[in-house]
Design an enzyme around this catalytic site. Structure first.
Site, PDB file in Angstrom:
ATOM      1  N   HIS A  21       0.840  -1.202   0.000  1.00 51.82           N
ATOM      2  CA  HIS A  21       0.000   0.000   0.000  1.00 51.82           C
ATOM      3  C   HIS A  21       0.878   1.256   0.000  1.00 51.82           C
ATOM      4  O   HIS A  21       0.543   2.259  -0.615  1.00 51.82           O
ATOM      5  CB  HIS A  21      -0.926   0.006   1.223  1.00 51.82           C
ATOM      6  N   ASP A 125      -6.164   5.353   2.541  1.00 51.21           N
ATOM      7  CA  ASP A 125      -6.348   3.940   2.228  1.00 51.21           C
ATOM      8  C   ASP A 125      -7.737   3.434   2.621  1.00 51.21           C
ATOM      9  O   ASP A 125      -8.350   3.929   3.563  1.00 51.21           O
ATOM     10  CB  ASP A 125      -5.310   3.137   3.005  1.00 51.21           C
TER      11      ASP A 125
END
Ligand code: UDP
Length: 478
Positions: A21, A125
């Site tokens: 990520h 995120d």
């Protein structure tokens, strides 16, 4: 556009604490900075180290550069040991729950940063659903970044509330999805409500709910790769989405490409020199991403399968010799493979490897970054999903794009991986490297690579969508 043109946009990037990520978030921040935007990446102290390494030159003292802001991770408060700030350092999946709990405690310090710095937008995120509320408190837009494909985003959305699955192994057609894609309950994992043993579904549900209330979604993909699903996500699921990938292409020189994620366990020049001695399309690259730690029996099966395939290979093994037993190594394996196989223990400079002309195929766990990096490099794949949304990405690669061969992974095995026999590895590697179909797959993969590169060039689909996004953010009057 008022005064907005004279004040640089300032965007907060807040990636989940995992390399898969953080890496694309850094790439995205770089892309914004190239357009004159100030980017601040929010993370914890231990992850800041990887980020400052990766941003290298892009980190400047200029107003418009990439900045890093750290907030402490409350490991002790959630019963994790000190230093547990990245999913790759969690000793077992059982600790994923307290880890997520820890991330929830970041809300207060994160909002303090919003108060202090007043950015114009947050790219946060999917694992931080609460950031939609944080953004709302400050009257700024929150964009969601999932880090996966349009295809998988659509599958996940279509599985919402779907619970008509009776058996673990019988396949069912993903409902309300374009085309007939079949999966099993075992492969759907926590994306099915009835499978929620680990509590991850609750997070998936929260993520979905917060996504619906957010300003939109940025996707690391390009339109030509998955048109049908990009359209479906926007038109049928009603999401406002921008495709801005492949993000890895914003790393233009070899230093940038070598510095992503952790420090490589091999000198990149040494690795490339080794590849230089090999013929084009002759080497198999094997790597299961940043989290999966395969168990000994599975490592042994890979060793035997690779040897039996007769192919040269680079194999990234995340287990270091000092981690304990080397029992998995077949007798005399390393000696026999001298010159034929290169084992990297730890972290590999993946982008540089995949881009080398000697690489002929990639045995991958189908993490989206790795999958898209292979597409971008024009490398066909052996697909071996083990967790998360990887089974969905496999369907895209094998059934839709037809640039991959499945190893035959049937069920999720967390991040351990233990179900594939050595002869299945041998067979899949031979299929992707040698058989007639290998040529067809290679041609298709190279064509996607061209499309990927074109998408990011001036006038390309991702280039244009990204510009539209910046325009829209600038015109919001901040
Ligand atoms: N990666 C790398 N070297 C390694 C392992 C991984 O550079 O030895 C990078 C890879 O290029 C990709 C990311 O780490 O950008 C892994 O992300 P992915 O989504 O593929 O899988 P995850 O790690 O999230 O399971």
């Amino acid at each position: 556009m008022g005064s907005s043109e004279y004040h640089p946009l300032h965007i907060f990037f807040f990636p989940f604490l995992a390399h898969g990520h953080i890496i694309p978030a850094i790439d995205m921040a770089k892309l914004f900075v190239e357009k004159g935007v100030k980017a601040t990446i929010i993370t914890t102290p231990l992850n800041a180290h990887f980020i400052s390494n990766a941003i290298g030159k892009a980190k400047t003292n200029d107003e418009n550069g990439i900045h890093i802001q750290t907030i402490a991770f409350p490991s002790a408060q959630v019963g994790l040991s000190h230093g547990c700030e990245n999913v790759d350092s969690i000793p077992s999946l059982d600790l994923f729950k307290p880890f997520i709990l820890g991330t929830r405690l970041l809300q207060e310090p994160f909002e303090q940063l919003l108060l202090d710095q007043r950015p114009h937008c947050i790219v946060a995120d999917m694992f931080f659903p609460w950031t939609t509320d944080s953004a709302a408190k400050f009257g700024i837009p929150r964009l969601v970044f999932h880090g996966t494909s349009f295809f998988s985003l659509c599958v996940m959305t279509c599985l919402e509330l779907y619970d008509d699955v009776s058996s673990d192994s019988d396949s069912f057609v993903v409902p309300n999805f374009p085309g007939e894609i079949k999966i099993t309950r075992m492969q759907a994992g926590s994306f099915l409500k009835s499978n929620d043993i680990t509590g991850v579904y609750k997070l998936v549900e929260e993520a979905r709910e917060s996504e619906l209330r957010s300003y939109g979604v940025v996707v690391n993909s390009f339109y030509e790769l998955e048109k049908v699903y990009a359209d479906h996500y926007r038109k049928v699921h009603g999401r406002k989405a921008w495709h801005v990938g492949p993000l890895s292409l914003c790393n233009r020189n070899s230093q940038e490409k070598a510095n992503r994620g952790k420090e490589a366990s091999i000198d990149e020049h040494e690795c490339l020199k080794w590849l230089d001695t090999k013929k084009p399309d002759s080497v198999v690259y094997v790597c299961f991403g940043s989290i999966a730690k395969l168990c000994d029996s599975q490592l042994r099966a890979i060793a035997m399968g690779l040897e039996a395939s007769g192919q040269d290979f680079i194999w990234v093994v995340r287990k270091n010799k000092q981690d304990g037993g080397e029992e998995w190594v077949p007798d005399g394996f390393e000696k026999r493979m001298e010159g034929k196989g290169l084992i990297i223990r730890g972290w590999a400079p993946q982008l540089l490897i995949l881009e080398h002309e000697a690489i002929g195929a990639y045995v991958t766990h189908c993490g989206w970054n790795s999958t898209l990096e292979a597409v971008t490099a024009g490398v066909p794949m052996v697909t071996w999903p083990i967790a998360a949304e990887q089974f969905f990405n496999e369907k895209l690669v094998v059934e839709v794009l037809q640039i991959g061969v499945p190893v035959g992974s049937k069920k999720r095995v967390g991040f351990q991986g233990d179900s594939i026999a050595w002869d299945a590895v041998e067979k899949a590697v031979k299929r992707v490297m040698k058989r007639e179909e290998a040529t067809q797959m290679r041609i298709k993969a190279k064509a996607f690579s061209q499309l990927a590169n074109r998408a990011m060039q001036e006038g390309g689909s991702s280039y244009t969508d990204f510009n539209d996004l910046i325009q829209e953010l600038r015109s919001m009057g901040h």
